[in-house]
Design an enzyme around this catalytic site. Structure first.
Site, PDB file in Angstrom:
ATOM      1  N   LYS A   1       0.957  -1.237   0.147  1.00 34.51           N
ATOM      2  CA  LYS A   1      -0.007  -0.116   0.046  1.00 34.51           C
ATOM      3  C   LYS A   1       0.896   1.151  -0.131  1.00 34.51           C
ATOM      4  CE  LYS A   1      -3.938  -2.458   2.129  1.00 34.51           C
ATOM      5  NZ  LYS A   1      -4.488  -2.857   3.392  1.00 34.51           N
TER       6      LYS A   1
ATOM      7  N   GLN B   1      -4.626  -1.650   9.687  1.00 39.36           N
ATOM      8  CA  GLN B   1      -4.496  -3.069   9.025  1.00 39.36           C
ATOM      9  C   GLN B   1      -5.026  -3.970   9.995  1.00 39.36           C
ATOM     10  OE1 GLN B   1      -3.823  -3.706   5.920  1.00 39.36           O
ATOM     11  NE2 GLN B   1      -3.818  -5.826   5.867  1.00 39.36           N
TER      12      GLN B   1
ATOM     13  N   ASP C   1     -10.992   2.840   4.446  1.00 42.07           N
ATOM     14  CA  ASP C   1     -11.269   1.307   4.423  1.00 42.07           C
ATOM     15  C   ASP C   1     -12.929   1.096   4.202  1.00 42.07           C
ATOM     16  OD1 ASP C   1      -9.176  -0.510   4.172  1.00 42.07           O
ATOM     17  OD2 ASP C   1      -8.829  -0.309   6.456  1.00 42.07           O
TER      18      ASP C   1
HETATM   19  N1  GUN Z   1      -6.839  -7.123   6.309  1.00 45.17           N
HETATM   20  C1  GUN Z   1      -7.302  -7.702   5.183  1.00 45.17           C
HETATM   21  N2  GUN Z   1      -7.885  -6.950   4.225  1.00 45.17           N
HETATM   22  C2  GUN Z   1      -7.685  -5.604   4.791  1.00 45.17           C
HETATM   23  C3  GUN Z   1      -7.996  -4.488   4.369  1.00 45.17           C
HETATM   24  O1  GUN Z   1      -8.644  -4.098   3.252  1.00 45.17           O
HETATM   25  N3  GUN Z   1      -7.940  -3.389   5.082  1.00 45.17           N
HETATM   26  C4  GUN Z   1      -7.435  -3.457   6.431  1.00 45.17           C
HETATM   27  N4  GUN Z   1      -7.303  -2.206   7.097  1.00 45.17           N
HETATM   28  N5  GUN Z   1      -7.034  -4.642   6.786  1.00 45.17           N
HETATM   29  C5  GUN Z   1      -7.241  -5.713   6.228  1.00 45.17           C
END
Ligand code: GUN
Length: 293
Positions: free
Chosen positions: A52, A96, A119
């Protein structure tokens, strides 16, 4: 059979975002800034967050990575979230998941300012999504919609079967595919661990979206001819022949299912890269909201 090439489409989207960033720079304005908090040292989570941050650099965003130890308390994390909520330089941020067991995930998601929740996990944003209001759509479902859209896959009047009811993928996906609009207007069945005779359901599906995390779960015998297959699974499986010692495996038995499907996403290179591209898109949107553009 057509491969739904998430790697290619996500690159197209990143190029489009980079053009927008250049326009922002040309106007002498501040570029979008995404922050990510990661708690602990789970290998897969570190890899995702690293991707990311790298994607931010690629499109010209500013990024901040906040790494916190595995023993971080809930209060410490909530304080960090408050700091990011109040930092006017940051347009959007993510925490995350998963989090270590001493931290209550729901409390954390509620603490994020909904206007910075790129998110789309805050109940306010999830509720807005369910009510067709403008909001941040969670990145993975948003990426799947975008992939179906860009390949012109018809969803109207189709039977879409979603496998898995996670808050991040399955549940929002089931809502979005049933919404009015395109992609949408599907008749949706949401299946999960208590579903009986799943093959009877999947074999009637025009579109299957599998977000289960069980390698090779979906077999050719479980689908009908010409079904559209979207594989959200990303499980690490030991593979000593690879330099990293593992490979990434989806939920779908790709070798056999691809022979019957009309469209199919590969793993890797399907949904995964789309998730990152759509997180960037949400961050661009957050900047606009932040500046009332
Ligand atoms: N863990 C797995 N997929 C995601 C996501 O799209 N966002 C976040 N914050 N954690 C994750």
């Amino acid at each position: 059979m057509v491969i739904l090439d998430g790697k290619k489409v996500s690159n197209d989207i990143k190029n489009e975002i980079a053009v927008e960033v250049q326009k922002i720079k040309d106007k002498g304005e501040k570029v979008p800034h995404l922050a990510a908090i990661i708690v602990g040292n789970d290998g897969a989570s570190l890899t995702y967050v690293g991707s990311k941050v790298k994607a931010c650099e690629r499109v010209g965003f500013e990024s901040t990575l906040v790494q916190m130890s595995n023993t971080t308390s809930e209060i410490e994390l909530l304080e960090k979230i408050k700091e990011l909520n109040e930092n006017a330089d940051i347009d959007g941020f993510i925490v995350q998941l998963p989090l270590p067991p001493q931290i209550n995930e729901q409390k954390v998601l509620l603490a994020v300012n909904p206007d910075k929740d790129v998110d789309g996990f805050h109940p306010t944003n999830f509720g807005k999504m369910a009510l067709d209001m403008s909001t941040f759509i969670p990145a993975t479902p948003f990426g799947i919609l975008e992939l179906l859209d860009r390949y012109g896959v018809e969803t109207k009047g189709k039977h879409t079967v979603v496998i898995g009811r996670s808050h991040i993928v399955g549940r929002p996906m089931s809502i979005l595919m049933g919404r009015k609009g395109f992609p949408g207007n599907s008749t949706v069945t949401l299946t999960h661990s208590h579903t009986k005779n799943i093959t009877q359901i999947t074999s009637q599906a025009d579109i299957i979206i599998s977000a289960l995390g069980v390698p090779n779960f979906l077999k050719a015998e479980m689908i009908k001819d010409d079904a559209v297959i979207v594989d959200v699974g990303i499980t690490r499986v030991t593979d000593e022949t690879r330099p990293r010692g593992y490979k990434i495996v989806g939920d779908v038995d790709f070798a056999n299912v691809s022979k019957k499907a009309s469209y199919i996403t590969p793993v890797p290179g399907g949904v995964g890269p789309m998730t990152i591209a759509m997180l960037l898109k949400n961050t661009l949107l957050a900047r606009e909201r932040h500046n009332n553009i």
